[in-house]
Design a protein around this motif. Structure first.
Motif, PDB file in Angstrom:
ATOM      1  N   GLY A  42      -2.519  15.500 -10.186  1.00  0.00           N
ATOM      2  CA  GLY A  42      -3.303  14.276 -10.334  1.00  0.00           C
ATOM      3  C   GLY A  42      -4.261  14.477 -11.491  1.00  0.00           C
ATOM      4  N   THR A  43      -4.483  13.443 -12.295  1.00  0.00           N
ATOM      5  CA  THR A  43      -5.397  13.592 -13.430  1.00  0.00           C
ATOM      6  C   THR A  43      -6.350  12.411 -13.520  1.00  0.00           C
ATOM      7  OG1 THR A  43      -3.933  12.486 -15.011  1.00  0.00           O
ATOM      8  CG2 THR A  43      -3.727  14.874 -14.820  1.00  0.00           C
ATOM      9  N   LYS A  44      -7.467  12.663 -14.137  1.00  0.00           N
ATOM     10  CA  LYS A  44      -8.398  11.651 -14.593  1.00  0.00           C
ATOM     11  C   LYS A  44      -9.199  12.337 -15.690  1.00  0.00           C
ATOM     12  CE  LYS A  44     -12.297  10.817 -12.258  1.00  0.00           C
ATOM     13  NZ  LYS A  44     -13.127  10.275 -11.207  1.00  0.00           N
ATOM     14  N   ASP A  45     -10.063  11.608 -16.358  1.00  0.00           N
ATOM     15  CA  ASP A  45     -10.844  12.224 -17.425  1.00  0.00           C
ATOM     16  C   ASP A  45     -11.445  13.541 -16.956  1.00  0.00           C
ATOM     17  OD1 ASP A  45     -10.267  10.034 -18.964  1.00  0.00           O
ATOM     18  OD2 ASP A  45     -12.305   9.239 -19.010  1.00  0.00           O
ATOM     19  N   ASN A  46     -11.241  14.575 -17.744  1.00  0.00           N
ATOM     20  CA  ASN A  46     -11.851  15.900 -17.547  1.00  0.00           C
ATOM     21  C   ASN A  46     -11.330  16.717 -16.379  1.00  0.00           C
ATOM     22  OD1 ASN A  46     -13.682  15.748 -19.791  1.00  0.00           O
ATOM     23  ND2 ASN A  46     -14.876  14.303 -18.578  1.00  0.00           N
ATOM     24  N   LEU A  85     -10.563  14.997 -22.579  1.00  0.00           N
ATOM     25  CA  LEU A  85     -11.517  16.071 -22.303  1.00  0.00           C
ATOM     26  C   LEU A  85     -12.776  15.881 -23.137  1.00  0.00           C
ATOM     27  CD1 LEU A  85      -9.060  19.106 -22.265  1.00  0.00           C
ATOM     28  CD2 LEU A  85     -10.110  17.976 -20.290  1.00  0.00           C
ATOM     29  N   THR A  86     -13.927  16.023 -22.497  1.00  0.00           N
ATOM     30  CA  THR A  86     -15.206  15.837 -23.171  1.00  0.00           C
ATOM     31  C   THR A  86     -15.576  17.031 -24.041  1.00  0.00           C
ATOM     32  OG1 THR A  86     -15.973  14.409 -21.390  1.00  0.00           O
ATOM     33  CG2 THR A  86     -17.658  15.354 -22.819  1.00  0.00           C
ATOM     34  N   SER A  87     -15.599  18.223 -23.454  1.00  0.00           N
ATOM     35  CA  SER A  87     -16.023  19.406 -24.217  1.00  0.00           C
ATOM     36  C   SER A  87     -14.854  20.121 -24.888  1.00  0.00           C
ATOM     37  CB  SER A  87     -16.770  20.391 -23.316  1.00  0.00           C
ATOM     38  OG  SER A  87     -15.872  21.114 -22.508  1.00  0.00           O
ATOM     39  N   GLY A  88     -13.657  19.954 -24.355  1.00  0.00           N
ATOM     40  CA  GLY A  88     -12.506  20.681 -24.870  1.00  0.00           C
ATOM     41  C   GLY A  88     -12.446  22.120 -24.388  1.00  0.00           C
ATOM     42  N   ASP A 112     -14.191  15.649 -27.237  1.00  0.00           N
ATOM     43  CA  ASP A 112     -13.940  14.208 -27.146  1.00  0.00           C
ATOM     44  C   ASP A 112     -12.563  13.818 -27.671  1.00  0.00           C
ATOM     45  OD1 ASP A 112     -16.496  13.669 -26.048  1.00  0.00           O
ATOM     46  OD2 ASP A 112     -17.360  13.906 -28.053  1.00  0.00           O
ATOM     47  N   SER A 113     -11.552  14.371 -27.041  1.00  0.00           N
ATOM     48  CA  SER A 113     -10.178  14.130 -27.489  1.00  0.00           C
ATOM     49  C   SER A 113      -9.257  13.849 -26.314  1.00  0.00           C
ATOM     50  CB  SER A 113      -9.647  15.357 -28.242  1.00  0.00           C
ATOM     51  OG  SER A 113     -10.392  15.595 -29.399  1.00  0.00           O
ATOM     52  N   TRP A 144      -1.409  20.149 -26.554  1.00  0.00           N
ATOM     53  CA  TRP A 144      -1.219  19.877 -27.980  1.00  0.00           C
ATOM     54  C   TRP A 144      -1.922  18.572 -28.294  1.00  0.00           C
ATOM     55  CZ3 TRP A 144       2.545  19.452 -24.327  1.00  0.00           C
ATOM     56  CH2 TRP A 144       3.262  18.265 -24.237  1.00  0.00           C
ATOM     57  N   PRO A 145      -2.320  18.400 -29.560  1.00  0.00           N
ATOM     58  CA  PRO A 145      -3.186  17.261 -29.917  1.00  0.00           C
ATOM     59  C   PRO A 145      -2.584  15.906 -29.579  1.00  0.00           C
ATOM     60  CG  PRO A 145      -3.073  18.826 -31.722  1.00  0.00           C
ATOM     61  CD  PRO A 145      -2.038  19.251 -30.711  1.00  0.00           C
ATOM     62  N   GLY A 146      -3.457  15.068 -29.058  1.00  0.00           N
ATOM     63  CA  GLY A 146      -3.159  13.655 -28.856  1.00  0.00           C
ATOM     64  C   GLY A 146      -3.932  12.921 -29.938  1.00  0.00           C
ATOM     65  N   ARG A 147      -5.066  12.341 -29.520  1.00  0.00           N
ATOM     66  CA  ARG A 147      -5.921  11.681 -30.516  1.00  0.00           C
ATOM     67  C   ARG A 147      -7.379  11.952 -30.190  1.00  0.00           C
ATOM     68  NH1 ARG A 147      -4.778   7.560 -26.829  1.00  0.00           N
ATOM     69  NH2 ARG A 147      -6.567   6.282 -26.337  1.00  0.00           N
ATOM     70  N   GLN A 148      -8.201  11.879 -31.188  1.00  0.00           N
ATOM     71  CA  GLN A 148      -9.626  12.056 -31.025  1.00  0.00           C
ATOM     72  C   GLN A 148     -10.231  10.731 -30.589  1.00  0.00           C
ATOM     73  OE1 GLN A 148     -10.912  14.583 -34.021  1.00  0.00           O
ATOM     74  NE2 GLN A 148     -12.742  15.207 -32.926  1.00  0.00           N
ATOM     75  N   THR A 149     -11.151  10.768 -29.617  1.00  0.00           N
ATOM     76  CA  THR A 149     -11.711   9.516 -29.082  1.00  0.00           C
ATOM     77  C   THR A 149     -12.978   9.073 -29.775  1.00  0.00           C
ATOM     78  OG1 THR A 149     -12.892  10.719 -27.353  1.00  0.00           O
ATOM     79  CG2 THR A 149     -10.691   9.869 -26.807  1.00  0.00           C
ATOM     80  N   THR A 150     -13.586   9.914 -30.602  1.00  0.00           N
ATOM     81  CA  THR A 150     -14.803   9.496 -31.311  1.00  0.00           C
ATOM     82  C   THR A 150     -14.650   9.717 -32.796  1.00  0.00           C
ATOM     83  OG1 THR A 150     -15.804  11.679 -31.014  1.00  0.00           O
ATOM     84  CG2 THR A 150     -16.386   9.964 -29.426  1.00  0.00           C
TER      85      THR A 150
END
Length: 150
Positions: A42-46, A85-88, A112-113, A144-150
């Motif tokens: 199960g997933t959600k932010d962070n 993820l906020t901090s990575g 923030d990615s 692996w990289p998705g996109r940066q959110t900021t």
């Protein structure tokens, strides 16, 4: 061709039931999650909740790839998705008898990615010593990289 940028084999054995993997900015988030319909992730932010109630011991390996890694077919289960993820910086969390235990931190190197993620699971067994008797599970998390959110 995709290649590993960095990796970490967490030498912290997660004993007594892994709850999941969380971003260091949101440790408690994993306790709010319920695994998906498949009953495993199960997933959600962070946070990534990983249902390993039958495995008393888990070892985790983290990998950071520059692009989509090739699929490994020798594992018991595989899950693919994405995660913000906020901090990575992520680590494993387990709870037992009212206490929380944490694994080593893995730094993805970007805040923030949105990250693409694949989780592999393998329950160890050998001959008549089945995975249920051994009760030891290996987990590999590939980012692996998705996109940066900021």
């Amino acid at each position: 061709m995709a290649h590993i940028i960095t990796e970490l084999l967490d030498d912290t054995e997660i004993s007594h039931y892994l709850d999941g993997v969380v971003d260091s900015a949101a440790i408690r988030t994993v306790h709010e999650l319920v695994p998906d319909a498949g009953g495993w992730i199960g997933t959600k932010d962070n946070a990534i909740a990983i249902e390993e109630g039958m495995s008393e011991r888990c070892l985790l390996k983290y990998e950071l790839w520059n692009a989509h890694p090739p699929l490994l077919r020798s594992w018991d289960r595989t899950w693919d998705g994405s995660l913000r993820l906020t901090s990575g910086k992520v680590f494993a969390v387990s709870g037992y008898s009212g206490e929380e235990f944490y694994g080593q931190e893995f730094n993805l190197g970007r805040r923030d990615s949105i990250w693409n993620l694949r989780v592999y699971r393998k329950a160890l067994g050998h001959e008549e010593f089945t995975p249920q008797l051994i009760s030891f599970t290996l987990l590999k998390l590939q980012f692996w990289p998705g996109r940066q959110t900021t």
